[in-house]
Write a protein that holds these residues in place. Sequence first.
Motif, mmCIF file in Angstrom:
data_model
loop_
_atom_site.group_PDB
_atom_site.id
_atom_site.type_symbol
_atom_site.label_atom_id
_atom_site.label_comp_id
_atom_site.label_asym_id
_atom_site.label_seq_id
_atom_site.Cartn_x
_atom_site.Cartn_y
_atom_site.Cartn_z
ATOM 1 N N TYR A 17 0.440 -1.271 0.125
ATOM 2 C CA TYR A 17 -0.228 -0.326 -0.164
ATOM 3 C C TYR A 17 0.774 1.659 -0.677
ATOM 4 O O TYR A 17 0.562 1.990 -0.726
ATOM 5 N N PHE A 18 2.037 1.326 1.020
ATOM 6 C CA PHE A 18 2.817 2.207 0.740
ATOM 7 C C PHE A 18 3.579 2.615 -0.165
ATOM 8 O O PHE A 18 3.518 3.450 -0.794
ATOM 9 N N LEU A 19 3.596 1.340 -1.499
ATOM 10 C CA LEU A 19 4.518 1.534 -2.430
ATOM 11 C C LEU A 19 3.359 2.342 -3.197
ATOM 12 O O LEU A 19 3.482 3.137 -4.336
ATOM 13 N N CYS A 20 2.201 2.064 -3.195
ATOM 14 C CA CYS A 20 1.313 3.170 -4.166
ATOM 15 C C CYS A 20 1.077 3.977 -3.747
ATOM 16 O O CYS A 20 0.962 4.857 -4.987
ATOM 17 N N LEU A 21 1.015 4.498 -3.152
ATOM 18 C CA LEU A 21 1.049 5.794 -2.350
ATOM 19 C C LEU A 21 2.496 6.873 -3.096
ATOM 20 O O LEU A 21 2.561 7.824 -2.970
ATOM 21 N N LEU A 22 3.564 6.055 -2.937
ATOM 22 C CA LEU A 22 4.158 7.012 -3.671
ATOM 23 C C LEU A 22 4.545 6.944 -4.970
ATOM 24 O O LEU A 22 4.455 7.794 -5.377
ATOM 25 N N ALA A 23 3.747 5.621 -5.543
ATOM 26 C CA ALA A 23 3.560 5.908 -7.169
ATOM 27 C C ALA A 23 2.523 7.032 -7.263
ATOM 28 O O ALA A 23 2.765 8.061 -8.779
ATOM 29 N N PHE A 24 1.621 7.102 -6.290
ATOM 30 C CA PHE A 24 0.499 8.203 -6.560
ATOM 31 C C PHE A 24 1.272 9.487 -6.640
ATOM 32 O O PHE A 24 0.686 10.909 -7.026
#
Length: 664
Positions: A17-24
């Motif tokens: 989930y944190f990797l997805c937030l970082l990508a956004f």
Amino acid sequence: MNNKKLSRLLEPNLQLYFLCLLAFTLAAVTVSPLLALAEGGATVALYAYFRSSGKKRRQSVLQYIDNVTGNVDTASKSTLINSPLPIMVFRPDTGEVIWSNENFLQLAGVREHLFEMKVEDAAPEFPVQWLLEGKQECPERVSMNSRRFRVYGSLVRARGRSGEQNLVATTYWVDTTEGDRIREVYDATRLVVAILMVDNYDDLMNGCADTQRSAVLAQIDEKLTSWGSAANGLLMKTERDHYLFIFEEQYYQHFVEEKFSILDDIRSIRVGDGGHPTLSIGIGRDAPSIPELRKNASLSLEMALSRGGDQAVVRGRTDFEFYGGRAKTTEKRTKVKSRVMANALGELMGDAAEIYIMGHSFADMDAVGAAAGVCCAARKLGRKAQIVIDLEKNAAQAVLERLRGLEAYGGVFTPPAEAFIKMRPGALLIVVDTNRPDLVESPQLLESCNRVAVIDHHRRAASYIENAAFSFHEPYASSASELVTELLQYLIEPADLLREEAEALLAGIVLDTKHFTLRTGGRTFEAAAFLRRAGADTAEVQRLFQGDLSGMVSKYDIIRQAELYRPDIALAVVGQDGVDRVAAAQAADELLTLKGVKASFVVYRSGTAILMSGRSLGEINVQVILEALGGGGNSATAGGRVENGDLLDVRSRLVHAIDAYFEK
């Protein structure tokens, strides 16, 4: 390490989930730097919160696990130390005692701990092999300091100081001293019921003068009272020739060890001109109630009488035990009984839907002759009977050939497999010349038929055909053919009996009496006279016993290998295969003609089985000897079979049975 691994398993996995937030956040930089900055700040804040809460959760989990394991360890140690049961921990491979609690120290009578002591020093009678075999309970009680214990245990592998794996056993000792004592008292005081019968009472009373009868009965009562006093039981006379004896189990072994000496004591009483009373004893034991003990005692007495009397038979929970029965039996049948049995058999045959007649496997002339006589009775009643027999494997080919040539016997002889298929409900199966279910021509046919009649003269064995609708069982008769001839006298006229049938019956009598030399009584000659009146030709009967040259050579080859085991017993052990059963039986008969020989035995191989033929002149009971090897028969003629046996081993067992017979 294990606790950390467990805590990680309990944590939620939010890295994706944190990797997805970082990508956004990175994607928003090109669109709106301010939005990207806000998203980045929020992501960092959430990550910091996740790390902080995860650390607290991990600490809580680890603390909980430590509390639980600590409590368990504390409880385990407390249980071992303060257990109400004595506990000993030791190494079963070396016998070294590792630890024991206070209760075991008191039990062993040791003030200090048993460190550096051996198990045999603490408990000299304690075995350890059962632990190494993977068992969790010692198979035997362990005695220590006048107490008895049931010992439970478990075996684990523990790492030693130097890193090696050692076996460690933990044992728990349960005191059973009082329970065992109560059980022993209960077993010792269980009741045993015995029924005693003077089995030749009528002959005794008829054989002595009126003035002597009371003296003879007084002697019998005196000897019985003296014998029974050893058991401190209750002995009472219930009928003129019956006694009831009730005693405790603890005295039973005494009677076994003295081999029921009352049998010999009663037989030593002299009555009239050489007469002697004989006693039969039926004992019931190891049953839960008095009525069942009484029933077992009655069954035992019936078994003793069916085996010739003058013996003791004990019925336990599952089987019979036999003592005595070595004396030569005397004829005790009456014409009244024969007439009653003939009427009963006639009614059974008249009501049957079908009639099948079956003898023992490998049928001899006695079995075939008896079957032919019953077949004649069925024909007189207007019924056609089927004789179940293996026409290939038998010892009566000469008789069978003559009977098969008769018109009345067309389709009468039926193979066992075919009879089993043809039998319908309501059929009557008449078994002749055997009373053992494992020796009949077709055990499957016997099991499938619910109406069975038995006509036999062999002494009853522990396994016999039970619940028969009709049983004419007389161990005093010479042969089954003699019994059938007696029945025929009340069922048919002599003219109804075909000459070949009369000769078959006479051949059966001649076979089992060894040409009227053994086991003959007045009734035997009466039966032979009836058959002679019916047209039997003695010369033709003699021809039925003629053999060929090869059979005679085989017979004398067996005799050539005989030896005298005792001065009066001839024993022939034949090593080669393919011995003819008829030749072996004839060789056993021939050995009795040797001077001084009172009994003979022939042991030989037949396929995978070892067969035994025993013959006697009457003084030695070969049936009792071969019964120890699973065989049976009567006092003068008996046989046995050992499946998949070794010839020398069977010979050794036979010799041991002979020695045991003379020791008793």
